[in-house]
Design a protein around this motif. Structure first.
Motif, PDB file in Angstrom:
ATOM      1  N   UNK A 113      16.249 -17.268  -4.330  1.00 33.08           N
ATOM      2  CA  UNK A 113      17.398 -16.380  -3.833  1.00 33.08           C
ATOM      3  C   UNK A 113      17.612 -14.966  -4.335  1.00 33.08           C
ATOM      4  N   UNK A 114      17.477 -15.013  -5.615  1.00 36.24           N
ATOM      5  CA  UNK A 114      17.753 -13.794  -6.319  1.00 36.24           C
ATOM      6  C   UNK A 114      16.304 -13.001  -6.255  1.00 36.24           C
ATOM      7  N   UNK A 115      15.166 -13.620  -5.801  1.00 36.35           N
ATOM      8  CA  UNK A 115      13.876 -12.549  -5.462  1.00 36.35           C
ATOM      9  C   UNK A 115      14.289 -12.141  -3.968  1.00 36.35           C
ATOM     10  N   UNK A 116      15.064 -12.523  -3.226  1.00 39.24           N
ATOM     11  CA  UNK A 116      15.419 -11.919  -2.035  1.00 39.24           C
ATOM     12  C   UNK A 116      16.577 -10.849  -1.919  1.00 39.24           C
ATOM     13  N   UNK A 117      17.654 -11.628  -2.961  1.00 39.48           N
ATOM     14  CA  UNK A 117      18.657 -10.598  -3.233  1.00 39.48           C
ATOM     15  C   UNK A 117      19.051 -10.871  -4.506  1.00 39.48           C
ATOM     16  N   UNK A 118      18.610  -9.459  -5.215  1.00 38.82           N
ATOM     17  CA  UNK A 118      18.899  -9.682  -6.960  1.00 38.82           C
ATOM     18  C   UNK A 118      20.766 -10.050  -7.046  1.00 38.82           C
ATOM     19  N   UNK A 119      21.297  -9.257  -5.949  1.00 41.04           N
ATOM     20  CA  UNK A 119      22.663  -9.578  -6.365  1.00 41.04           C
ATOM     21  C   UNK A 119      23.563 -10.777  -5.722  1.00 41.04           C
ATOM     22  N   UNK A 120      22.820 -11.793  -5.453  1.00 43.50           N
ATOM     23  CA  UNK A 120      23.350 -13.024  -4.486  1.00 43.50           C
ATOM     24  C   UNK A 120      24.245 -13.607  -5.604  1.00 43.50           C
ATOM     25  N   UNK A 121      25.517 -13.579  -5.289  1.00 41.43           N
ATOM     26  CA  UNK A 121      26.444 -14.076  -6.232  1.00 41.43           C
ATOM     27  C   UNK A 121      26.203 -15.696  -6.408  1.00 41.43           C
TER      28      UNK A 121
ATOM     29  N   UNK B 239      24.082 -19.659 -13.570  1.00 43.49           N
ATOM     30  CA  UNK B 239      24.944 -19.305 -14.537  1.00 43.49           C
ATOM     31  C   UNK B 239      25.522 -20.651 -15.107  1.00 43.49           C
ATOM     32  N   UNK B 240      25.873 -21.722 -14.314  1.00 42.22           N
ATOM     33  CA  UNK B 240      26.651 -23.166 -14.564  1.00 42.22           C
ATOM     34  C   UNK B 240      25.180 -23.884 -15.143  1.00 42.22           C
ATOM     35  N   UNK B 241      23.949 -23.766 -14.510  1.00 42.85           N
ATOM     36  CA  UNK B 241      22.980 -24.727 -14.900  1.00 42.85           C
ATOM     37  C   UNK B 241      22.409 -24.071 -16.632  1.00 42.85           C
ATOM     38  N   UNK B 242      22.359 -22.748 -16.586  1.00 41.51           N
ATOM     39  CA  UNK B 242      22.112 -22.313 -17.991  1.00 41.51           C
ATOM     40  C   UNK B 242      23.021 -22.655 -19.057  1.00 41.51           C
ATOM     41  N   UNK B 243      24.193 -22.790 -18.419  1.00 35.99           N
ATOM     42  CA  UNK B 243      25.581 -23.003 -19.424  1.00 35.99           C
ATOM     43  C   UNK B 243      25.413 -24.447 -20.021  1.00 35.99           C
ATOM     44  N   UNK B 244      24.951 -25.361 -18.843  1.00 39.01           N
ATOM     45  CA  UNK B 244      24.746 -26.734 -19.246  1.00 39.01           C
ATOM     46  C   UNK B 244      23.612 -27.031 -20.212  1.00 39.01           C
ATOM     47  N   UNK B 245      22.674 -26.291 -19.979  1.00 37.93           N
ATOM     48  CA  UNK B 245      21.354 -26.484 -20.784  1.00 37.93           C
ATOM     49  C   UNK B 245      21.420 -25.587 -22.311  1.00 37.93           C
ATOM     50  N   UNK B 246      22.291 -25.109 -22.532  1.00 40.61           N
ATOM     51  CA  UNK B 246      22.738 -24.351 -23.744  1.00 40.61           C
ATOM     52  C   UNK B 246      21.971 -23.140 -24.037  1.00 40.61           C
ATOM     53  N   UNK B 247      21.517 -22.353 -22.934  1.00 38.93           N
ATOM     54  CA  UNK B 247      20.866 -21.212 -22.552  1.00 38.93           C
ATOM     55  C   UNK B 247      21.794 -20.083 -22.626  1.00 38.93           C
TER      56      UNK B 247
ATOM     57  N   UNK C  18      16.990 -30.389 -11.971  1.00 34.26           N
ATOM     58  CA  UNK C  18      17.442 -29.121 -12.299  1.00 34.26           C
ATOM     59  C   UNK C  18      16.233 -28.104 -12.155  1.00 34.26           C
ATOM     60  N   UNK C  19      15.067 -28.609 -12.259  1.00 34.09           N
ATOM     61  CA  UNK C  19      13.971 -27.674 -12.211  1.00 34.09           C
ATOM     62  C   UNK C  19      13.669 -26.955 -10.779  1.00 34.09           C
ATOM     63  N   UNK C  20      13.812 -28.033  -9.794  1.00 35.91           N
ATOM     64  CA  UNK C  20      13.767 -27.373  -8.399  1.00 35.91           C
ATOM     65  C   UNK C  20      14.763 -26.556  -8.034  1.00 35.91           C
ATOM     66  N   UNK C  21      16.166 -26.825  -8.403  1.00 39.30           N
ATOM     67  CA  UNK C  21      17.322 -26.112  -8.406  1.00 39.30           C
ATOM     68  C   UNK C  21      17.104 -24.772  -9.068  1.00 39.30           C
ATOM     69  N   UNK C  22      16.830 -24.842 -10.128  1.00 40.47           N
ATOM     70  CA  UNK C  22      16.475 -23.238 -10.832  1.00 40.47           C
ATOM     71  C   UNK C  22      15.511 -22.668  -9.857  1.00 40.47           C
TER      72      UNK C  22
ATOM     73  N   UNK D 282      21.567 -26.266  -4.475  1.00 43.31           N
ATOM     74  CA  UNK D 282      22.599 -27.185  -4.862  1.00 43.31           C
ATOM     75  C   UNK D 282      22.180 -28.780  -4.564  1.00 43.31           C
ATOM     76  N   UNK D 283      21.644 -28.659  -3.493  1.00 44.63           N
ATOM     77  CA  UNK D 283      21.310 -30.274  -2.996  1.00 44.63           C
ATOM     78  C   UNK D 283      20.379 -30.828  -4.198  1.00 44.63           C
ATOM     79  N   UNK D 284      19.199 -30.000  -4.699  1.00 52.78           N
ATOM     80  CA  UNK D 284      18.520 -30.517  -5.768  1.00 52.78           C
ATOM     81  C   UNK D 284      19.380 -30.780  -6.913  1.00 52.78           C
ATOM     82  N   UNK D 285      20.203 -30.143  -7.349  1.00 61.60           N
ATOM     83  CA  UNK D 285      21.087 -30.147  -8.430  1.00 61.60           C
ATOM     84  C   UNK D 285      21.848 -31.444  -8.322  1.00 61.60           C
ATOM     85  N   UNK D 286      22.496 -31.874  -7.118  1.00 64.32           N
ATOM     86  CA  UNK D 286      23.128 -32.913  -6.766  1.00 64.32           C
ATOM     87  C   UNK D 286      22.470 -34.119  -7.057  1.00 64.32           C
TER      88      UNK D 286
END
Lengths: 113, 279
Positions: free
Chosen positions: B78-86, B93-101, B68-72, B60-64
């Motif tokens: 995070x997901x590697x540690x906990x696949x369901x980490x909301x 989800x927001x990042x990919x939306x912004x990038x049109x993915x 975007x690369x570091x944020x992703x 979140x700090x990287x995104x601010x």
């Protein structure tokens, strides 16, 4: 003065005409004619008659009926022929000649043959 | 510097293994002190690399900071540690939306909605995603149509040989044929009122006239022949040498000779293009 003199005079008075010949269609022999120096009248007569004869045969075979006029246009001039009753009036002309006028003149001349 | 931040900084200095770096970095992020927040969060992440929430904070700090690369990368950790980490799914989800993915955005936002049902921001993003997807699909479809139309315009389908001269001839009553050097019909047709094609017959008879003309030209000294015109009882016939053969146009006598000549020029040009001579 031959019977064809008025025809020859009327055709050769047009701009760009270098020869006018009256030719027997069957054998390509010159009946009468006038030409500028250097024009091989015998060759023009023979070959134009042959071309006309070929065109006439082809047209008839193709169902187009009798041929009355033939024009051969080339890079440095044109040869025109109109025929009737086995006789052709042939004109050799430079590219600058007025094709429309010359065509009318030849058809008019052929009508008198 | 606020008292809270000072206190937390002192606590972290006294015990670098403390988790106090989490609220400290959050406060710095909220105050817009991004470089400082980033330093604190990264150090914390080095010590607590097994915590999914730490990588989310780094992301979140990287995104601010606009990275975007570091944020992703951090959210993926995070997901590697906990696949369901909301929180990581939400961020991605927001990042990919912004990038049109769109596909990835849908997958991550879907996972985030399952993790935190009813989150208004996620619901709004979910709806916006589907609107944007539909618009993008419509735009792609329009672009495909435009591309196809452009391609069709630049590469019109080649007419069939029989119809090669149809566009030139129109309803003028004239016919056109392209003959090869042997008088065989290459293209065009000569249809009678009964639908019979006389092209082969006409071609066979009239192509010989061109041969005769070529023979004559060798003696006339007028150069190569460029056109032959015949006037007969039933038709005007003109022909011109084309692509090693002859283009021939025949017209009823009532068609003006000038128009027949013009049709010949156009037909010969079409034939040359079709034969690839003008390509």
């Amino acid at each position: 003065m031959s019977a064809f003199a008025p025809i020859l005079a009327n055709v050769t008075r047009h701009r760009g005409v270098t020869a006018c010949l009256v030719v027997a269609e069957e054998d390509g022999i010159v009946i009468d004619g006038t030409a500028q120096v250097g024009v091989d009248t015998a060759a023009f007569a023979a070959l134009t008659a042959s071309l006309y004869w070929k065109a006439e045969r082809a047209s008839a075979s193709a169902g187009f009926g009798q041929t009355s006029f033939c024009e051969l246009e080339a890079e440095r001039g044109r040869v025109l022929a109109a025929g009737r009753n086995g006789v052709l009036v042939v004109a050799v002309a430079e590219p600058r000649a007025n094709l429309g006028l010359l065509r009318v003149e030849l058809l008019k001349a052929a009508a008198t043959l | 510097m606020s008292a809270d931040i000072r206190a937390m900084s002192e606590q972290l200095a006294a015990d670098p293994t403390s988790l106090v770096f989490l609220p400290l970095a959050e406060q710095l992020l909220a105050r817009g002190e991004l470089a400082h927040a980033s330093r604190v969060a990264r150090k914390g992440a080095e010590r607590h690399a097994h915590r999914a929430d730490v990588h989310d904070l780094v992301a979140r700090i990287a995104l601010a900071q606009g990275d975007e690369v570091t944020a992703e990368r951090a959210w993926q950790q995070s997901l590697g540690i906990s696949a369901e980490f909301g929180a990581a799914h939400r961020g991605l989800g927001f990042l990919c939306y912004r990038q049109g993915r769109w596909d990835e955005a849908e997958a991550h936002l879907g996972a985030a909605r399952r993790a935190t049902p009813g989150d208004p921001a996620l619901e709004a993003a979910w709806e916006a995603l589907h609107v944007a997807r539909a618009e993008a699909a419509a735009e792609a479809e329009a672009a495909d149509r435009a591309r196809a139309a452009r391609h069709a315009e630049e590469h019109p389908p080649l007419p069939t040989p029989g119809q090669l001269f149809d566009e030139v001839l129109g309803e003028s009553g004239q016919v056109a044929l392209l003959l090869d050097r042997d008088g065989l019909v290459v293209a065009g047709q000569y249809l009678t009122a009964r639908g019979e094609d006389l092209g082969a017959l006409i071609g066979a008879h009239l192509s010989g006239v061109g041969d005769e003309a070529s023979r004559a030209m060798r003696h006339f000294g007028l150069g190569a022949w460029t056109r032959i015109a015949l006037e007969t009882e039933a038709a005007s016939v003109v022909m011109a040498p084309t692509a090693g053969g002859v283009t021939l146009v025949a017209a009823p006598r009532e068609v003006p000779l000038g128009l027949v000549r013009r049709t010949l020029e156009q037909s010969a040009a079409v034939a040359r293009r079709w034969m690839g001579e003008d390509a």
